[in-house]
Scaffold this active site. Sequence first.
Site, PDB file in Angstrom:
ATOM      1  N   PRO A  69       0.625  -1.213  -0.294  1.00 43.46           N
ATOM      2  CA  PRO A  69      -0.148   0.030   0.123  1.00 43.46           C
ATOM      3  C   PRO A  69       0.784   1.176   0.000  1.00 43.46           C
ATOM      4  CG  PRO A  69       0.420  -1.091   2.245  1.00 43.46           C
ATOM      5  CD  PRO A  69       0.676  -1.784   1.161  1.00 43.46           C
ATOM      6  N   CYS A  70       1.760   1.672  -0.867  1.00 45.77           N
ATOM      7  CA  CYS A  70       2.313   2.773  -1.148  1.00 45.77           C
ATOM      8  C   CYS A  70       1.444   3.948  -1.248  1.00 45.77           C
ATOM      9  CB  CYS A  70       3.172   2.657  -2.774  1.00 45.77           C
ATOM     10  SG  CYS A  70       2.316   2.440  -3.958  1.00 45.77           S
TER      11      CYS A  70
END
Length: 289
Positions: free
Chosen positions: A248-249
Amino acid sequence: MEKTQQAINYDRIAQAIQYIQDNFQRQPSLEEIAEHVHLSPFHFQRMFSEWAGTSPKKFLQYIQIDYAKKLLKEEQRTLFDTHMLTGFSSTSRLHDLFVQIEGMTPAEYKHGGAGLRIAYSFQETPFGRCLVASTDKGICYMAFTDNEEDALQTLKSQFEQAEFVAEEKESHSQALTIFDPAAENPVDRIKLHLKGSPFQLKVWQALLEIPTGKLKTYKEIAEAIEQPTASRAVGTAIGQNPIAYLIPCHRVIQTSGKFGGYRWDPLRKTAIIGWEIAKQKPILSNETV
């Protein structure tokens, strides 16, 4: 390739989010937003609520900069953590807890994936089409796309010596159950087979520690990997993340609270953050724009 209805719906939602953001100060009406995306107010309200789980007005509140700043300041349990810990939220199956990274061997890394057989398929998500690719060890690439040909070429450029085959694997559809809280067969563990330097793998692993509904800054990620002065290098590694959403950048933002850039379109990042936060919080049936 003709777009699916889900892709068309996401495009309209994205247009609406962009319009609301651009015109927030003058508080556009439901009718005005609906007209902008060429829908009746009734159909727009229904489509938006079905997609986001909340009204356009509430959704906007979730993605405001002030709200992002608030999240950054809260070090202890938040309202959203409480919902998750009590099992109230249907999204309590945090994928962060069952994503496992395995780095490619030095030979695979050095020789551009020589000897690897990579299967790929295009899948539907709440945020448009997505290219998913995997080796026999796990998912090696996942990217949102508005152009399938360009997406495939980008994938092939990452593994120039690999063999590619258009084939939907069970792991592809399994990984996407993260978008479906009502999935009957939740994934016990998603395995990723990644091509990355030791530093990149360390950064990507740190991203997995950010829970749904929480945000971190680049500086905080640098501190998490015990390299507090490496914020710029951390930002570069985050920008090279090959696995959209699962790593989850999108939950990493600027210290100011601004959401910043995103490899797969900053507007999509905004939509994802708002969607995740909305899914963490139950809404009242009488919410309106």
